[in-house]
Design a protein around this motif. Structure first.
Motif, PDB file in Angstrom:
ATOM      1  N   UNK A 182       0.850  -1.197   0.000  1.00 42.96           N
ATOM      2  CA  UNK A 182       0.000   0.000   0.000  1.00 42.96           C
ATOM      3  C   UNK A 182       0.886   1.249   0.000  1.00 42.96           C
ATOM      4  N   UNK A 183       1.877   1.256   0.897  1.00 39.93           N
ATOM      5  CA  UNK A 183       2.767   2.423   0.991  1.00 39.93           C
ATOM      6  C   UNK A 183       3.509   2.646  -0.328  1.00 39.93           C
ATOM      7  N   UNK A 184       3.965   1.566  -0.953  1.00 40.98           N
ATOM      8  CA  UNK A 184       4.665   1.678  -2.247  1.00 40.98           C
ATOM      9  C   UNK A 184       3.788   2.369  -3.292  1.00 40.98           C
ATOM     10  N   UNK A 185       2.500   2.021  -3.279  1.00 40.86           N
ATOM     11  CA  UNK A 185       1.603   2.494  -4.346  1.00 40.86           C
ATOM     12  C   UNK A 185       1.087   3.914  -4.119  1.00 40.86           C
ATOM     13  N   UNK A 186       1.264   4.443  -2.903  1.00 39.09           N
ATOM     14  CA  UNK A 186       0.673   5.764  -2.626  1.00 39.09           C
ATOM     15  C   UNK A 186       1.503   6.887  -3.249  1.00 39.09           C
ATOM     16  N   UNK A 187       0.825   7.958  -3.629  1.00 47.56           N
ATOM     17  CA  UNK A 187       1.531   9.111  -4.208  1.00 47.56           C
ATOM     18  C   UNK A 187       1.012  10.399  -3.580  1.00 47.56           C
TER      19      UNK A 187
ATOM     20  N   UNK B 193      -4.196   6.631  -2.878  1.00 48.66           N
ATOM     21  CA  UNK B 193      -4.023   5.233  -3.270  1.00 48.66           C
ATOM     22  C   UNK B 193      -5.002   4.961  -4.406  1.00 48.66           C
ATOM     23  N   UNK B 194      -4.506   4.451  -5.524  1.00 51.60           N
ATOM     24  CA  UNK B 194      -5.376   4.259  -6.694  1.00 51.60           C
ATOM     25  C   UNK B 194      -6.406   3.155  -6.454  1.00 51.60           C
TER      26      UNK B 194
END
Ligand code: CMP
Ligand code: CMP
Length: 314
Positions: free
Chosen positions: A57-62, A138-139
């Protein structure tokens, strides 16, 4: 920074077929990752994730920076992202019968935008930045792959327990399940403070296992003669009650819009289910009458113990 998308090899022997899906990674500086971790550490929807899922989740957040008056979400739109607040104040507006009403606000913490993604429905509220702010998004696809899938597990885990919570009897089964979808679980060690009297309130608790004790501060001299060396303003904490599995606490400040009326401590290792104030307002309306009746009992309890219920009026 440009996101990278890496395809995990598909392994038909693995039960978890989602591993074949694309993992989105938005590269971050160490400083950004630190800020993101801090913003996400109390997010209830992430509390029941495995360590590995949380890391994905953290990796994917922008990061999304917003300006005052910017609409982050408009009611009625399709859902794109789920948002975690790093900083900033955000108004929540809900339009009903052509009238738009501010139903609450997020103040430098919390998250929003989960409903449209969980239930595939139009956005249920409009969220507007009141001041310059920073969000982590988060997408939709990653939200589905990790959070929605985890919710199926959560429903299985908590369904039987939630059915037995007396307070929630007046809710429909589907409403109880919606509560399970958004709740988080927190564990506390023996003696750990869960709620501090006088603090601002932003969530509600149900004891899943263990015991908690409710303590109220009183002037040391109240109700008894004071010895000579005792400070007139000295306060002591007095236990007023305990809650066990299936019982709730932390509703009073949310119902009355006042600071916490008591402190709450774990007695032995304790696990509680936690619901944030927005979900409390949205889902627990039908239970408010029961809560209000029980609040009357708090007054009686305090009068019996201390001769007055002054503490609840503060
Ligand atoms: P979503 O419907 O995806 O987009 C708007 C968000 O506002 C919603 O998810 C919730 O996260 C949040 N919200 C906060 N309070 C309310 C409310 N009372 N009704 C609906 N949505 C709310
Ligand atoms: P809240 O004020 O939000 O936080 C402290 C909680 O202690 C309160 O909600 C109630 O849920 C719980 N409580 C139990 N007994 C009492 C009491 N006699 N007076 C006040 N709070 C009580």
């Amino acid at each position: 920074m440009v996101p990278t998308v890496c395809a995990e090899p598909y392994n038909p022997d693995e039960d978890d077929d989602d591993d074949s899906e694309l993992k989105i990674v938005h590269p971050k500086t160490d400083q950004q990752r630190c800020r993101l971790q801090e913003a996400c550490k109390d997010i209830l929807l992430f509390k029941t994730l495995e360590k590995e899922q949380f890391s994905e989740v953290l990796d994917a957040m922008f990061e999304v920076l917003v300006k005052p008056n910017e609409h982050i979400i408009d009611q009625g739109d399709d859902g794109d992202n789920f948002y975690v607040i790093e900083r900033g104040v955000y108004d929540i507006q809900v339009e009903k019968d052509g009238v738009s009403r501010c139903v609450g606000k997020y103040d430098n913490k919390g998250s929003f935008g989960e409903l449209a993604l969980m239930y595939n429905t139009p956005r249920a509220a409009t969220i507007i930045a009141v001041q310059p702010g920073a969000l982590w998004a988060l997408d939709r696809e990653t939200f589905h792959r990790l959070i929605v899938k985890n919710n199926a597990k959560k429903r299985k885990m908590y369904e039987a327990f939630i059915e037995c919570v007396p307070l929630l009897k007046s809710l429909e089964l589907s409403e109880r399940m919606k509560m399970v979808d958004v709740l988080g679980a927190k564990t506390f060690k023996d003696g750990e403070q869960i709620i501090k009297q006088g603090d601002a309130a932003d969530c509600f608790y149900i004891v899943e296992s263990g015991v908690v004790k409710i303590m109220i501060k009183r002037k040391a001299k109240a109700g008894r003669p004071r010895s000579e060396d005792e400070d007139e303003d000295e306060e002591v904490e007095v236990e007023v009650s305990r809650c066990v599995r299936g019982q709730y606490f932390g509703e009073l400040a949310l119902v009355t819009n006042k600071p916490r009326a008591a402190s709450v401590y774990a007695v032995g290792g304790t696990k509680c289910l936690v619901i944030d104030v927005q979900a409390f307002e949205r889902l627990l309306g039908p239970c408010k009458e029961i809560m209000k009746r029980n609040i009357a009992l708090y007054h009686e309890q305090l009068v019996a113990l201390f001769g007055s219920s002054e503490d609840l009026k503060r």
